[in-house]
Design an enzyme around this catalytic site. Structure first.
Site, mmCIF file in Angstrom:
data_model
loop_
_atom_site.group_PDB
_atom_site.id
_atom_site.type_symbol
_atom_site.label_atom_id
_atom_site.label_comp_id
_atom_site.label_asym_id
_atom_site.label_seq_id
_atom_site.Cartn_x
_atom_site.Cartn_y
_atom_site.Cartn_z
ATOM 1 C CB ILE A 111 -0.775 -0.104 1.279
ATOM 2 C CG1 ILE A 111 -1.664 -1.297 1.433
ATOM 3 C CG2 ILE A 111 -2.086 1.182 1.130
ATOM 4 C CD1 ILE A 111 -2.427 -1.607 0.484
ATOM 5 C CD GLU A 112 2.814 5.671 -3.745
ATOM 6 O OE1 GLU A 112 3.343 6.931 -3.677
ATOM 7 O OE2 GLU A 112 2.537 4.954 -4.512
#
Length: 219
Positions: free
Chosen positions: A142-143
């Site tokens: 996840i960013e």
């Protein structure tokens, strides 16, 4: 020359090249999980997704979630042991990215929850983009970023696109500039003397207008 209205439409998915599929928007992302319940807790408690109804005709385990205009579909793996183990956080790995309101708040919350993460910063033309990367329970990355700082510039043409909110702001600014350039200044004639009765009547009207406007809802 491309108008600001066209810019806004293109950035919101309103402009397509001829011959491409008639797509409208991103609907959902599917993720195969070792344990649907563990992943469900992560996507609700950490990322703020909301569980929604899933078709009962499915003959396999999973869960549907929705928020921020997109869906997350969790699929229970038929062979959890075959899934790769969670490894080092590599920003160049496959990932999904979310725009956020405060990078500081995101980092503080990740520390509170004990979730490991790495940080990166991208500089382009004097614009800085901050990035935070971390894994979900199955190692899917996840960013979280403020990537909205960067304009979206197609390589094939001269149209400069921004996010919907920035493009919409550009439309407003453009219209204001057009209006200002076409404004004709008119000097009104001197107003006649105002009697005490007329002044009192005007004051009563103004007070009534202010009282009613204070109840207007912006929702």
């Amino acid at each position: 020359m491309v108008s600001s209205t066209t810019m806004a439409a293109a950035s919101c998915g309103g402009v397509r090249a001829a011959g491409v599929l008639p797509l409208a928007s991103l609907n959902h992302i599917s993720i195969v999980c070792r344990n649907v319940e563990a992943s469900l807790r992560f996507y609700t408690d950490v990322l703020g997704f909301v569980p929604i109804r899933r078709p009962g005709s499915f003959d396999f385990d999973g869960a549907w979630l929705f928020n921020y205009g997109i869906g997350i579909h969790l699929l229970q793996s038929e062979d959890p042991g075959s899934l790769p183990e969670k490894g080092e956080i590599n920003p160049k790995d496959n990932h999904i990215s979310f725009q956020c309101e405060s990078m500081v708040a995101v980092e503080r919350r990740l520390k509170e929850m004990g979730i490991p993460y790495v940080q990166r910063c991208v500089e382009e033309g004097g614009i800085n983009v901050d990035q935070i990367f971390f894994h979900d329970p199955d190692g899917f990355m996840i960013e979280i970023c403020n990537c909205d700082n960067l304009p979206v510039i197609p390589l094939a043409g001269a149209v400069q696109l921004g996010s919907c909110k920035r493009a919409a702001a550009a439309v407003v600014v453009g219209k204001q500039q057009q209006q200002q350039s076409s404004v004709v200044v008119v000097v009104p004639p001197p107003s006649p003397p105002v009697t005490a009765t007329a002044a009192a009547h005007h004051q009563a009207i103004r007070v009534a207008e202010e009282s009613s406007s204070s109840h207007i809802s912006c929702a």
